[in-house]
Design a protein around this motif. Structure first.
Motif, PDB file in Angstrom:
ATOM      1  N   VAL A 171     -12.254  19.647 -12.621  1.00 40.17           N
ATOM      2  CA  VAL A 171     -11.622  20.218 -11.433  1.00 40.17           C
ATOM      3  C   VAL A 171     -10.536  21.184 -11.886  1.00 40.17           C
ATOM      4  O   VAL A 171      -9.558  20.787 -12.515  1.00 40.17           O
ATOM      5  N   GLU A 172     -10.739  22.452 -11.564  1.00 40.46           N
ATOM      6  CA  GLU A 172      -9.773  23.499 -11.952  1.00 40.46           C
ATOM      7  C   GLU A 172      -9.548  24.425 -10.759  1.00 40.46           C
ATOM      8  O   GLU A 172     -10.503  25.050 -10.286  1.00 40.46           O
ATOM      9  N   PRO A 173      -8.339  24.524 -10.260  1.00 42.08           N
ATOM     10  CA  PRO A 173      -7.161  23.759 -10.694  1.00 42.08           C
ATOM     11  C   PRO A 173      -7.221  22.315 -10.192  1.00 42.08           C
ATOM     12  O   PRO A 173      -7.975  21.995  -9.274  1.00 42.08           O
ATOM     13  N   ARG A 174      -6.456  21.451 -10.836  1.00 47.19           N
ATOM     14  CA  ARG A 174      -6.393  20.063 -10.403  1.00 47.19           C
ATOM     15  C   ARG A 174      -5.811  19.969  -8.994  1.00 47.19           C
ATOM     16  O   ARG A 174      -5.109  20.869  -8.538  1.00 47.19           O
ATOM     17  N   PHE A 175      -6.109  18.857  -8.329  1.00 46.12           N
ATOM     18  CA  PHE A 175      -5.467  18.627  -7.038  1.00 46.12           C
ATOM     19  C   PHE A 175      -4.937  17.203  -6.992  1.00 46.12           C
ATOM     20  O   PHE A 175      -5.443  16.304  -7.673  1.00 46.12           O
ATOM     21  N   LYS A 176      -3.904  17.007  -6.185  1.00 46.32           N
ATOM     22  CA  LYS A 176      -3.275  15.693  -6.054  1.00 46.32           C
ATOM     23  C   LYS A 176      -3.663  15.088  -4.706  1.00 46.32           C
ATOM     24  O   LYS A 176      -3.762  15.794  -3.704  1.00 46.32           O
ATOM     25  N   VAL A 177      -3.876  13.777  -4.718  1.00 47.03           N
ATOM     26  CA  VAL A 177      -4.271  13.066  -3.508  1.00 47.03           C
ATOM     27  C   VAL A 177      -3.246  11.985  -3.205  1.00 47.03           C
ATOM     28  O   VAL A 177      -3.046  11.073  -4.024  1.00 47.03           O
ATOM     29  N   PRO A 178      -2.568  12.051  -2.063  1.00 44.70           N
ATOM     30  CA  PRO A 178      -1.642  10.977  -1.680  1.00 44.70           C
ATOM     31  C   PRO A 178      -2.420   9.686  -1.402  1.00 44.70           C
ATOM     32  O   PRO A 178      -3.440   9.700  -0.702  1.00 44.70           O
ATOM     33  N   LEU A 179      -1.954   8.580  -1.937  1.00 45.18           N
ATOM     34  CA  LEU A 179      -2.685   7.320  -1.809  1.00 45.18           C
ATOM     35  C   LEU A 179      -2.628   6.757  -0.404  1.00 45.18           C
ATOM     36  O   LEU A 179      -3.444   5.919  -0.040  1.00 45.18           O
ATOM     37  N   GLY A 180      -1.696   7.208   0.398  1.00 47.11           N
ATOM     38  CA  GLY A 180      -1.608   6.690   1.755  1.00 47.11           C
ATOM     39  C   GLY A 180      -2.600   7.312   2.713  1.00 47.11           C
ATOM     40  O   GLY A 180      -2.731   6.857   3.856  1.00 47.11           O
ATOM     41  N   GLU A 181      -3.311   8.350   2.292  1.00 47.20           N
ATOM     42  CA  GLU A 181      -4.237   9.038   3.176  1.00 47.20           C
ATOM     43  C   GLU A 181      -5.682   8.598   2.910  1.00 47.20           C
ATOM     44  O   GLU A 181      -6.019   8.165   1.806  1.00 47.20           O
ATOM     45  N   THR A 182      -6.518   8.735   3.941  1.00 45.26           N
ATOM     46  CA  THR A 182      -7.944   8.416   3.800  1.00 45.26           C
ATOM     47  C   THR A 182      -8.654   9.598   3.153  1.00 45.26           C
ATOM     48  O   THR A 182      -8.609  10.721   3.661  1.00 45.26           O
ATOM     49  N   VAL A 183      -9.302   9.342   2.029  1.00 41.27           N
ATOM     50  CA  VAL A 183     -10.008  10.393   1.292  1.00 41.27           C
ATOM     51  C   VAL A 183     -11.507  10.112   1.369  1.00 41.27           C
ATOM     52  O   VAL A 183     -11.953   9.008   1.048  1.00 41.27           O
ATOM     53  N   SER A 184     -12.263  11.095   1.811  1.00 40.26           N
ATOM     54  CA  SER A 184     -13.711  10.906   1.967  1.00 40.26           C
ATOM     55  C   SER A 184     -14.461  12.035   1.270  1.00 40.26           C
ATOM     56  O   SER A 184     -13.900  13.088   0.948  1.00 40.26           O
ATOM     57  N   VAL A 185     -15.761  11.815   1.059  1.00 37.69           N
ATOM     58  CA  VAL A 185     -16.563  12.767   0.287  1.00 37.69           C
ATOM     59  C   VAL A 185     -17.990  12.813   0.830  1.00 37.69           C
ATOM     60  O   VAL A 185     -18.527  11.818   1.313  1.00 37.69           O
ATOM     61  N   SER A 186     -18.568  13.988   0.745  1.00 34.58           N
ATOM     62  CA  SER A 186     -19.993  14.180   1.046  1.00 34.58           C
ATOM     63  C   SER A 186     -20.621  14.966  -0.092  1.00 34.58           C
ATOM     64  O   SER A 186     -20.006  15.892  -0.641  1.00 34.58           O
ATOM     65  N   VAL A 187     -21.849  14.587  -0.440  1.00 38.21           N
ATOM     66  CA  VAL A 187     -22.586  15.295  -1.490  1.00 38.21           C
ATOM     67  C   VAL A 187     -24.020  15.527  -1.017  1.00 38.21           C
ATOM     68  O   VAL A 187     -24.732  14.576  -0.677  1.00 38.21           O
ATOM     69  N   LEU A 188     -24.413  16.791  -0.953  1.00 29.74           N
ATOM     70  CA  LEU A 188     -25.802  17.166  -0.691  1.00 29.74           C
ATOM     71  C   LEU A 188     -26.358  17.805  -1.954  1.00 29.74           C
ATOM     72  O   LEU A 188     -25.617  18.315  -2.796  1.00 29.74           O
TER      73      LEU A 188
END
Length: 249
Positions: free
Chosen positions: A140-157
């Motif tokens: 991942v470039e550039p890197r990104f930060k994810v706050p742990l208090g938030e809901t993080v979701s993903v989709s892959v096709l």
């Protein structure tokens, strides 16, 4: 007690592989170990009910063991019909409803993966990334930060260039498990397979956010993404065959 009598006591206690090894010791041991009674004892440990018959279901119990023991080994796959060159992956990640990552990733890029893990990652994660199994990883470039208090979701096709067809690997799954021993946040979804393969249910696709050890418990600093199918597909050919039987639309 003679050594022949001792062997007659010991042989029925052995596993099949050990009894077969005894046959290679010398001609006398081979002749003794070929006694079908010993092989009936071996088969009785694996398939007790079939040994209740007065006669073996095949020519001998030795033949029965030979036939079905070999089926324990993984069969050699035919060359896959798909190739990573013909695939592209569509990866989207959200925090709550905000899109934070969206990339179209060519198959060869995902297959080549992270060749040089960044300095500062934990040894366990480095060991996993450098292991022999087929891994689909993306730096991942550039890197990104994810706050742990938030809901993080993903989709892959995944898309096929030869037919312009698309299949779903992961559909808006939530990263609901964080493993701080290997520095990854994980989400999964069950693969939607073609109706032509109704007897292969329950295969899970896993996707992980790989993050740095920055001693911050409130956010994770993501440097890479990894996708795998755990024990269902470990080699390159197994992964391609598994993708081949997806429900392409």
């Amino acid at each position: 007690m003679s050594y022949e009598e001792i062997l007659k006591v010991v042989f029925p206690l052995l596993e099949g592989a050990d009894l077969a090894s005894c046959m290679a010791v010398c001609k006398q041991w081979r002749d003794m170990a070929q006694d079908d009674y010993f092989w009936k004892c071996v088969c009785a440990k694996r398939w007790p009910s079939i040994c209740k018959r007065s006669d073996p279901p095949t020519v001998t119990y030795y033949k029965l063991y030979q036939t079905f023991y070999k089926r324990q080994h993984r069969q050699i796959l035919l060359p896959p019909r798909l190739s990573f060159d013909n695939l592209e992956f569509f990866i989207d990640i959200w925090t709550d409803d905000k899109l934070i990552f969206s990339e179209v990733v060519p198959g060869p890029v995902l297959h080549t993966g992270i060749k040089s893990p960044p300095p500062g990652i934990c040894d366990r994660l480095r060991f996993q990334l450098e292991g022999p199994d087929c891994k689909m990883t993306l730096p991942v470039e550039p890197r990104f930060k994810v706050p742990l208090g938030e809901t993080v979701s993903v989709s892959v096709l995944v898309g096929r260039k030869d037919s312009n067809r698309v299949a779903c690997i992961i559909n808006k799954s939530v990263f609901d498990y964080i493993d701080r021993t290997s520095y990854r946040a994980m989400a999964f979804d069950y693969l939607g397979l073609s109706p032509a393969h109704p007897f292969v249910p329950g295969i899970r696709a896993w996707i992980s956010l790989l993050f740095m050890d920055d001693r911050n418990d409130s956010v994770i600093d993501v440097f890479g993404i990894e996708m795998d199918f755990c024990d269902a597909a470990k080699s390159r050919d197994e992964v391609l065959w598994l993708l081949d039987i997806l429900d392409w639309k």
